[in-house]
Design an enzyme around this catalytic site. Structure first.
Site, PDB file in Angstrom:
ATOM      1  CB  THR A 185     -84.110 -66.810  -2.170  1.00  0.00           C
ATOM      2  OG1 THR A 185     -83.177 -66.112  -1.740  1.00  0.00           O
ATOM      3  CG2 THR A 185     -84.629 -67.771  -0.692  1.00  0.00           C
ATOM      4  CG  HIS A 186     -80.996 -64.325  -6.218  1.00  0.00           C
ATOM      5  ND1 HIS A 186     -80.453 -64.477  -5.138  1.00  0.00           N
ATOM      6  CD2 HIS A 186     -80.729 -62.809  -6.629  1.00  0.00           C
ATOM      7  CE1 HIS A 186     -80.316 -63.700  -4.363  1.00  0.00           C
ATOM      8  NE2 HIS A 186     -79.838 -62.379  -5.771  1.00  0.00           N
ATOM      9  CD  GLU A 205     -77.818 -59.637  -6.198  1.00  0.00           C
ATOM     10  OE1 GLU A 205     -77.183 -59.283  -6.397  1.00  0.00           O
ATOM     11  OE2 GLU A 205     -78.089 -60.378  -5.698  1.00  0.00           O
ATOM     12  CG  ASP A 235     -81.414 -63.280   1.351  1.00  0.00           C
ATOM     13  OD1 ASP A 235     -81.117 -64.216   0.984  1.00  0.00           O
ATOM     14  OD2 ASP A 235     -81.161 -62.171   0.372  1.00  0.00           O
ATOM     15  CE1 TYR A 266     -73.285 -62.591   4.626  1.00  0.00           C
ATOM     16  CE2 TYR A 266     -74.719 -63.844   4.806  1.00  0.00           C
ATOM     17  CZ  TYR A 266     -73.767 -62.473   5.536  1.00  0.00           C
ATOM     18  OH  TYR A 266     -74.441 -61.560   6.403  1.00  0.00           O
ATOM     19  N   GLY A 267     -72.181 -66.775  -0.221  1.00  0.00           N
ATOM     20  CA  GLY A 267     -71.629 -68.069  -1.363  1.00  0.00           C
ATOM     21  C   GLY A 267     -70.082 -68.503  -1.015  1.00  0.00           C
ATOM     22  CB  CYS A 273     -79.520 -66.296   3.105  1.00  0.00           C
ATOM     23  SG  CYS A 273     -77.504 -66.908   2.701  1.00  0.00           S
ATOM     24  CG  ASN A 274     -81.193 -71.644  -0.189  1.00  0.00           C
ATOM     25  OD1 ASN A 274     -81.328 -72.851  -0.057  1.00  0.00           O
ATOM     26  ND2 ASN A 274     -81.609 -70.812  -1.159  1.00  0.00           N
ATOM     27  CB  THR A 275     -74.848 -68.820   1.675  1.00  0.00           C
ATOM     28  OG1 THR A 275     -75.003 -69.687   0.789  1.00  0.00           O
ATOM     29  CG2 THR A 275     -73.374 -69.674   2.248  1.00  0.00           C
TER      30      THR A 275
END
Lengths: 271, 271
Positions: free
Chosen positions: A185-186, A151, A9, A41-42, A72-74
């Protein structure tokens, strides 16, 4: 030897996937790598995300993992197909499991998706959903305030409720919506606040839970589930500052009593 | 050419799996084969079930299917591993998808399973659940009256409620139960009555829905999803009496408007 499932991630969000993998597959051993030093990463370019992802993958492949979960979606949007083509082990991402679970769950084919700006503008969920069923009605919404809020450890209470309520306002106008995908995922960490805002009649799909479920199915299908009796010792690696990573990891896994007897948390050096 | 997904069942129960496959994967083409002439398989010997199952499989393999779904609990218990080893296409059964969905769903690890006497005494669900998590609390219960009731078309009303309520009495005593697996493909047809009896706090897992969801995942993982635009024409075959088979098929698929424009229902001769 219990070969591990590798999880990568960009930072700490993927820990919700790791948590679900440990809950749903308690015999399996995990190695988690969060690239907290270079997170998020976005906003990064496709090339940069690919380069960083491959560096993480090489770190885990050297540890002889039997499956790779891109949590990680990105990274999923930019590298999943390439990773699947190049690696000799099963590779799964977080987008399609969430899409398939929503298709399973919806009764009226009206599905909402929330995620970071990057994920929503990539259209990855809409594509994954419509590739399977072109007749679905999909409403996407970016919620850029959720990740920084999570976060900072703000998961409930007045401030969280107000941020969630204001962010989800456009979706609450959609009378027909019966299923909502948490496309980041957050977000499972604020699921209760999201459910309270969107109403009990909307089924919430956590990509993290569903990714763990599909990891279980793919391991089973490929006869890769661990059959021994060794208690797994999980390893968590972070590329960045260890204190915050350790605190968040412990927070997410707090319900596992004695959990931290079977965990190592270390700094990873990728290059 | 849209290669079909093949579905086999001892009779009509697997039609609930076919229904979910068409709902969740509307682009995919299905060929269903129900061995109504020799149904039920439950009381038959292992050898007989294997022989009949292979005859059905050969019928579908000649039609060039790309995946086989064994939508019958008995056939899954006795032949799945052998079919997986021998066939060059993905093969999935109905037991593990239900088990994995229950593990995903449960919050307190207390899971119930209901099925036919054959399925419950085979212990297949308990084994599938405990193989993944040895700490689960699993309560199994045979409900032998449900299949004949469903096959007579009795799905709700006073008689159905009384049969379901009496049958489920032992499970209703389990205060901790939070998830219940419908371990028989007939049971989704009486899901509402079961939910009403067992209470809203228990999540009900339909093996049929979850098998379709996993078929979607396995097709996606193996890059076998249909990518064209042809409207699928589904084929339903029965080895026995056509009138009852046609009536039940139409009953299960009644919400698909115009559905029967894209379906053929025919008699199958296996030998």
């Amino acid at each position: 030897m219990n070969q591990a499932i590798g999880v990568i991630d960009s930072g700490v969000g993927g820990l919700t996937v790791a948590h679900e993998l440990i809950r749903q597959l308690p015999k399996e051993r995990l190695i988690y790598l969060g690239d907290t030093q270079r997170c998020p990463y976005g906003p990064r370019s496709n090339e940069e995300v690919k380069k960083f992802t491959w560096e993480m993958v090489e770190f885990l492949v050297r540890k002889n993992i039997k499956m790779l979960v891109v949590a990680c979606n990105t990274a999923t949007a930019f590298t999943l197909n390439e990773l699947k083509d190049c690696l000799p082990i099963p590779v799964i991402g977080v987008i399609k499991p969430g899409a398939r679970a929503a298709i399973n769950e919806t009764k009226n084919n009206h599905i909402g998706v929330i995620g970071t700006e990057g994920t929503i503008s990539s259209n990855a969920y809409v594509t994954a959903l419509k590739d399977i069923n072109a007749d679905l009605h999909v409403q996407s919404l970016a919620c850029p305030l959720f990740v920084p809020m999570v976060e900072h450890g703000c998961l409930s209470g007045e401030y969280a409720e107000s941020v969630v309520s204001n962010s989800l306002f456009p979706l609450k106008q959609q009378q027909d919506l019966d299923t909502l995908i948490l496309g980041c995922t957050h977000y499972p960490l604020i699921k209760n606040t999201i459910q309270q805002t969107i109403g009990e009649n909307v089924s919430i799909i956590s990509s993290s839970k569903e990714t763990a479920r599909e990891a279980s199915a793919i391991l089973g299908f490929n006869d890769l589930l661990y059959k021994g009796d060794e208690t797994p010792i999980h390893q968590f690696y972070s590329t960045g500052e260890m204190e915050v990573f350790t605190r968040i990891t412990k927070g997410i896994f707090k319900e596992f009593i004695d959990y931290f007897d079977s965990v190592t948390i270390e700094k990873a050096v990728l290059r």
